[in-house]
Design an enzyme around this catalytic site. Sequence first.
Site, PDB file in Angstrom:
ATOM      1  N   ASP A 194       1.028  -1.270  -0.114  1.00 53.01           N
ATOM      2  CA  ASP A 194      -0.132  -0.093  -0.036  1.00 53.01           C
ATOM      3  C   ASP A 194       0.748   1.311   0.025  1.00 53.01           C
ATOM      4  O   ASP A 194       2.235   0.963  -0.221  1.00 53.01           O
ATOM      5  CB  ASP A 194      -0.877  -0.064   1.084  1.00 53.01           C
ATOM      6  CG  ASP A 194      -0.586   0.459   2.400  1.00 53.01           C
ATOM      7  OD1 ASP A 194       0.720   0.463   2.606  1.00 53.01           O
ATOM      8  OD2 ASP A 194      -1.132   0.161   3.503  1.00 53.01           O
ATOM      9  N   CYS A 252       2.782  -3.125   3.935  1.00 49.54           N
ATOM     10  CA  CYS A 252       2.281  -1.742   4.407  1.00 49.54           C
ATOM     11  C   CYS A 252       3.098  -0.880   5.309  1.00 49.54           C
ATOM     12  O   CYS A 252       4.185  -0.990   5.432  1.00 49.54           O
ATOM     13  CB  CYS A 252       0.835  -1.992   4.852  1.00 49.54           C
ATOM     14  SG  CYS A 252       0.858  -2.995   6.527  1.00 49.54           S
ATOM     15  N   HIS A 259       9.199 -23.724  10.271  1.00 47.31           N
ATOM     16  CA  HIS A 259       8.036 -24.390  11.319  1.00 47.31           C
ATOM     17  C   HIS A 259       6.714 -24.049  10.729  1.00 47.31           C
ATOM     18  O   HIS A 259       5.955 -25.014  10.826  1.00 47.31           O
ATOM     19  CB  HIS A 259       8.218 -23.588  12.622  1.00 47.31           C
ATOM     20  CG  HIS A 259       9.612 -24.003  13.242  1.00 47.31           C
ATOM     21  ND1 HIS A 259       9.827 -23.810  14.910  1.00 47.31           N
ATOM     22  CD2 HIS A 259      10.574 -24.805  12.931  1.00 47.31           C
ATOM     23  CE1 HIS A 259      10.733 -24.371  15.081  1.00 47.31           C
ATOM     24  NE2 HIS A 259      11.352 -24.912  14.128  1.00 47.31           N
ATOM     25  N   THR A 275       2.894  -0.707   8.652  1.00 49.07           N
ATOM     26  CA  THR A 275       3.453  -1.585   9.918  1.00 49.07           C
ATOM     27  C   THR A 275       3.607  -3.055   9.351  1.00 49.07           C
ATOM     28  O   THR A 275       4.166  -3.817   9.967  1.00 49.07           O
ATOM     29  CB  THR A 275       2.427  -1.564  10.880  1.00 49.07           C
ATOM     30  OG1 THR A 275       1.197  -1.886  10.732  1.00 49.07           O
ATOM     31  CG2 THR A 275       2.039  -0.245  11.541  1.00 49.07           C
ATOM     32  N   HIS A 316       5.969 -30.267  12.347  1.00 49.43           N
ATOM     33  CA  HIS A 316       5.382 -28.994  11.882  1.00 49.43           C
ATOM     34  C   HIS A 316       4.182 -29.127  10.929  1.00 49.43           C
ATOM     35  O   HIS A 316       3.504 -28.258  10.648  1.00 49.43           O
ATOM     36  CB  HIS A 316       6.636 -28.040  11.373  1.00 49.43           C
ATOM     37  CG  HIS A 316       7.601 -27.753  12.552  1.00 49.43           C
ATOM     38  ND1 HIS A 316       7.425 -27.042  13.587  1.00 49.43           N
ATOM     39  CD2 HIS A 316       9.089 -28.272  12.469  1.00 49.43           C
ATOM     40  CE1 HIS A 316       8.521 -26.998  14.553  1.00 49.43           C
ATOM     41  NE2 HIS A 316       9.608 -27.830  13.692  1.00 49.43           N
TER      42      HIS A 316
END
Length: 146
Positions: free
Chosen positions: A8, A65, A98, A67, A133
């Site tokens: 973004d 973006c 994992h 954050t 996993h």
Amino acid sequence: MRVAVGVDHGAFFVKQAVIDHIETLGHTVTDLGTFDDSSCDYPDVVQELAPKVASGEFDRGILLCGTGIGMSIAANKVKGVRAALCHDAFSARLTRQHNDSNILCMGGRVLGVGPMLDIVGIWLGEAFDGGRHQRRIDKVAQLETP
Ligand code: RB5
């Protein structure tokens, strides 16, 4: 690998550097936007990219973006997506080993360009460990179907 990149406006400034770096590592990149730094809504970018990773059209996706948080929240709503928000090398390595994460999320307002590129390289280069996993991500997938 076929890698899709979506950002973004909060990470538009770093998009081309990320694309160039992925190509330098030998992968094929598809740029799914956004295509300028005007304000846009991160879920729209997720809608464009995440289903294409879940369907196998792309092997991996990278969503950036401000954050990375909005992108990761939205991407993990899409069935088949395992999106990981990583701002350090250890997490980037371990989420491949994992969680078999298929989308990497980061924040352009959190890290500098250099650390972001390092994390991209680690995340793209690391394999899934499988074994116990696989059992755990199978259980994660079961959570997608009520
Ligand atoms: C946009 O201002 C910002 O909210 C977005 O880039 C992202 O950080 C959301 O999680």
